[in-house]
Design a protein around this motif. Sequence first.
Motif, PDB file in Angstrom:
ATOM      1  N   THR A 228      12.335   4.058  32.737  1.00  0.00           N
ATOM      2  CA  THR A 228      12.886   5.298  33.207  1.00  0.00           C
ATOM      3  C   THR A 228      12.174   5.690  34.389  1.00  0.00           C
ATOM      4  OG1 THR A 228      11.754   6.499  31.698  1.00  0.00           O
ATOM      5  CG2 THR A 228      13.874   5.946  30.819  1.00  0.00           C
ATOM      6  N   GLY A 229      12.849   6.561  35.416  1.00  0.00           N
ATOM      7  CA  GLY A 229      11.960   7.269  36.154  1.00  0.00           C
ATOM      8  C   GLY A 229      10.853   7.968  35.926  1.00  0.00           C
ATOM      9  N   ARG A 230      10.997   8.772  34.853  1.00  0.00           N
ATOM     10  CA  ARG A 230       9.865   9.662  34.063  1.00  0.00           C
ATOM     11  C   ARG A 230       8.894   8.686  33.567  1.00  0.00           C
ATOM     12  NH1 ARG A 230      13.064  14.197  30.819  1.00  0.00           N
ATOM     13  NH2 ARG A 230      14.122  15.484  32.450  1.00  0.00           N
ATOM     14  N   TRP A 231       9.295   7.572  33.110  1.00  0.00           N
ATOM     15  CA  TRP A 231       8.106   6.844  32.790  1.00  0.00           C
ATOM     16  C   TRP A 231       7.406   5.956  33.842  1.00  0.00           C
ATOM     17  CZ3 TRP A 231       4.689   5.948  29.352  1.00  0.00           C
ATOM     18  CH2 TRP A 231       5.014   6.257  27.920  1.00  0.00           C
ATOM     19  N   ILE A 232       8.123   5.965  34.913  1.00  0.00           N
ATOM     20  CA  ILE A 232       7.546   5.271  36.158  1.00  0.00           C
ATOM     21  C   ILE A 232       6.413   6.292  36.746  1.00  0.00           C
ATOM     22  CG2 ILE A 232       7.860   4.652  38.723  1.00  0.00           C
ATOM     23  CD1 ILE A 232      10.589   3.409  37.737  1.00  0.00           C
ATOM     24  N   ALA A 233       7.029   7.599  36.946  1.00  0.00           N
ATOM     25  CA  ALA A 233       6.072   8.770  37.139  1.00  0.00           C
ATOM     26  C   ALA A 233       4.628   8.855  35.991  1.00  0.00           C
ATOM     27  CB  ALA A 233       6.717  10.266  37.257  1.00  0.00           C
ATOM     28  N   ARG A 234       5.024   8.509  34.792  1.00  0.00           N
ATOM     29  CA  ARG A 234       4.096   8.839  33.915  1.00  0.00           C
ATOM     30  C   ARG A 234       3.081   7.528  34.177  1.00  0.00           C
ATOM     31  NH1 ARG A 234       8.036   9.400  28.831  1.00  0.00           N
ATOM     32  NH2 ARG A 234       8.704  11.577  29.125  1.00  0.00           N
TER      33      ARG A 234
ATOM     34  N   PHE B  52      19.194 -10.667  37.443  1.00  0.00           N
ATOM     35  CA  PHE B  52      19.302 -10.638  35.754  1.00  0.00           C
ATOM     36  C   PHE B  52      19.650  -9.433  35.409  1.00  0.00           C
ATOM     37  CE2 PHE B  52      17.252 -11.137  31.459  1.00  0.00           C
ATOM     38  CZ  PHE B  52      17.664 -12.588  31.370  1.00  0.00           C
ATOM     39  N   LEU B  53      19.259  -8.496  36.060  1.00  0.00           N
ATOM     40  CA  LEU B  53      19.625  -7.013  35.723  1.00  0.00           C
ATOM     41  C   LEU B  53      20.322  -6.286  37.152  1.00  0.00           C
ATOM     42  CD1 LEU B  53      16.620  -5.546  33.684  1.00  0.00           C
ATOM     43  CD2 LEU B  53      18.747  -6.540  32.950  1.00  0.00           C
ATOM     44  N   ASP B  54      20.855  -5.373  37.014  1.00  0.00           N
ATOM     45  CA  ASP B  54      21.555  -4.874  38.275  1.00  0.00           C
ATOM     46  C   ASP B  54      20.681  -4.133  39.284  1.00  0.00           C
ATOM     47  OD1 ASP B  54      23.246  -3.072  40.187  1.00  0.00           O
ATOM     48  OD2 ASP B  54      24.690  -3.055  38.443  1.00  0.00           O
ATOM     49  N   LEU B  55      20.752  -4.696  40.429  1.00  0.00           N
ATOM     50  CA  LEU B  55      19.774  -4.142  41.388  1.00  0.00           C
ATOM     51  C   LEU B  55      20.048  -2.796  41.816  1.00  0.00           C
ATOM     52  CD1 LEU B  55      17.564  -4.733  43.607  1.00  0.00           C
ATOM     53  CD2 LEU B  55      19.365  -5.423  45.055  1.00  0.00           C
ATOM     54  N   ARG B  56      20.999  -2.335  41.640  1.00  0.00           N
ATOM     55  CA  ARG B  56      21.322  -0.568  41.788  1.00  0.00           C
ATOM     56  C   ARG B  56      20.679   0.080  40.805  1.00  0.00           C
ATOM     57  NH1 ARG B  56      27.616  -1.477  41.856  1.00  0.00           N
ATOM     58  NH2 ARG B  56      26.866  -2.565  40.271  1.00  0.00           N
ATOM     59  N   VAL B  57      20.515  -0.406  39.586  1.00  0.00           N
ATOM     60  CA  VAL B  57      19.871   0.529  38.365  1.00  0.00           C
ATOM     61  C   VAL B  57      18.443   0.503  38.839  1.00  0.00           C
ATOM     62  CG1 VAL B  57      19.713   0.988  36.175  1.00  0.00           C
ATOM     63  CG2 VAL B  57      21.989   0.302  37.164  1.00  0.00           C
ATOM     64  N   GLY B  58      17.790  -0.841  38.901  1.00  0.00           N
ATOM     65  CA  GLY B  58      16.538  -0.801  39.225  1.00  0.00           C
ATOM     66  C   GLY B  58      15.851  -0.001  40.084  1.00  0.00           C
ATOM     67  N   PHE B  59      16.634  -0.123  41.276  1.00  0.00           N
ATOM     68  CA  PHE B  59      16.278   0.553  42.656  1.00  0.00           C
ATOM     69  C   PHE B  59      16.281   2.033  42.362  1.00  0.00           C
ATOM     70  CE2 PHE B  59      16.830   2.487  46.690  1.00  0.00           C
ATOM     71  CZ  PHE B  59      15.751   2.268  47.480  1.00  0.00           C
ATOM     72  N   GLY B  60      17.356   2.467  41.922  1.00  0.00           N
ATOM     73  CA  GLY B  60      17.665   3.932  41.532  1.00  0.00           C
ATOM     74  C   GLY B  60      16.456   4.441  40.573  1.00  0.00           C
ATOM     75  N   ARG B  61      15.899   3.737  39.694  1.00  0.00           N
ATOM     76  CA  ARG B  61      14.970   4.494  38.811  1.00  0.00           C
ATOM     77  C   ARG B  61      13.761   4.796  39.741  1.00  0.00           C
ATOM     78  NH1 ARG B  61      15.795  -0.412  35.360  1.00  0.00           N
ATOM     79  NH2 ARG B  61      17.222   0.188  33.571  1.00  0.00           N
ATOM     80  N   VAL B  62      13.230   3.905  40.482  1.00  0.00           N
ATOM     81  CA  VAL B  62      12.218   4.360  41.361  1.00  0.00           C
ATOM     82  C   VAL B  62      12.557   5.191  42.398  1.00  0.00           C
ATOM     83  CG1 VAL B  62      12.210   2.251  43.000  1.00  0.00           C
ATOM     84  CG2 VAL B  62      10.084   3.428  42.539  1.00  0.00           C
ATOM     85  N   ALA B  63      13.658   5.162  42.983  1.00  0.00           N
ATOM     86  CA  ALA B  63      14.125   6.050  44.140  1.00  0.00           C
ATOM     87  C   ALA B  63      14.239   7.428  43.687  1.00  0.00           C
ATOM     88  CB  ALA B  63      15.321   5.443  44.678  1.00  0.00           C
ATOM     89  N   LEU B  64      14.552   7.641  42.792  1.00  0.00           N
ATOM     90  CA  LEU B  64      14.687   9.023  41.992  1.00  0.00           C
ATOM     91  C   LEU B  64      13.610   9.547  41.038  1.00  0.00           C
ATOM     92  CD1 LEU B  64      18.713   8.780  41.483  1.00  0.00           C
ATOM     93  CD2 LEU B  64      17.636   9.934  43.229  1.00  0.00           C
ATOM     94  N   ALA B  65      12.883   8.625  40.918  1.00  0.00           N
ATOM     95  CA  ALA B  65      11.362   9.111  39.948  1.00  0.00           C
ATOM     96  C   ALA B  65      11.006  10.426  40.673  1.00  0.00           C
ATOM     97  CB  ALA B  65      10.561   8.006  39.672  1.00  0.00           C
ATOM     98  N   PRO B  66      10.321  11.165  39.782  1.00  0.00           N
ATOM     99  CA  PRO B  66       9.914  12.311  40.252  1.00  0.00           C
ATOM    100  C   PRO B  66       8.182  12.138  40.690  1.00  0.00           C
ATOM    101  CG  PRO B  66       9.752  12.443  37.719  1.00  0.00           C
ATOM    102  CD  PRO B  66      10.486  11.160  38.197  1.00  0.00           C
ATOM    103  N   LEU B  67       8.332  11.471  41.874  1.00  0.00           N
ATOM    104  CA  LEU B  67       6.998  11.006  42.295  1.00  0.00           C
ATOM    105  C   LEU B  67       6.781  11.835  43.739  1.00  0.00           C
ATOM    106  CD1 LEU B  67       7.666   7.302  41.975  1.00  0.00           C
ATOM    107  CD2 LEU B  67       5.869   8.448  40.957  1.00  0.00           C
TER     108      LEU B  67
END
Length: 239
Positions: free
Chosen positions: A178-184, A202-217
């Motif tokens: 998740t985006g929160r875990w990326i920030a943690r 293998f997984l949806d590129l949009r979802v994977g990119f969205g996690r880091v693009a919208l992470a609280p960083l």
Amino acid sequence: MILDAHGHLGPWPDFLIPDPSAVGLVASMDRLGIDAIGISHLLAVGPCAEEGNRLAFAAAERHPGRFGVWQVYNPHQRNRLTRDGVWGVKIHPDVHECRLDDARYDPVWELGLPVLAHGQTDSPWSDPARFATVAGRHPGVPLLLGHAGLWPHGFARAAELVSGHPNVYLEICGSRMTGRWIARLAALLGADRVVYGSDACFLDLRVGFGRVALAPLDPAGRALIQGGNLARLLKGRLP
């Protein structure tokens, strides 16, 4: 520059992949603004490393500058490796059923290139503790711990285990991230030790990119994770 460290081409028997093609992946990259993605062909991860690697190189040649090749090494097939025209080496201890710290992977470490390895908390083959062991033996080899250990209950432990090994980076793709875990993870280990990957197609590129693009960083941390760290590791291997 936005660089995706963890991508694939081709089908896989256990999962539906709606579009396993290079053309489809590049189209998704264009829509999202991703400059390049490191790929290994799933045929190489699975039954035939030599032929799968050939297909990955061919895709990279058809789409210059968009794909970096992670050549797969299978310790049972002992296929040839090269230093030229690659981002590094991809290994999957769980598919290979060969522990990450097994001597059969020695040809990978001896090459000295960056290595992207599947990591899975509690796996007998690829638990993050094995990454710490390998990193201690080969401190000059940049090692990407794929999926940051895969399971959320192991994310923080993975960061702790590799904290004393500056050559290990947490690569954050996976359906449980998740985006929160990326920030943690960036807070625990430092944003300069976290690398964006999606696991597309293998997984949806949009979802994977969205996690880091919208992470609280903060902007500086996001820039490092989205591409700055990987660009530094590749040391001139980018076009």
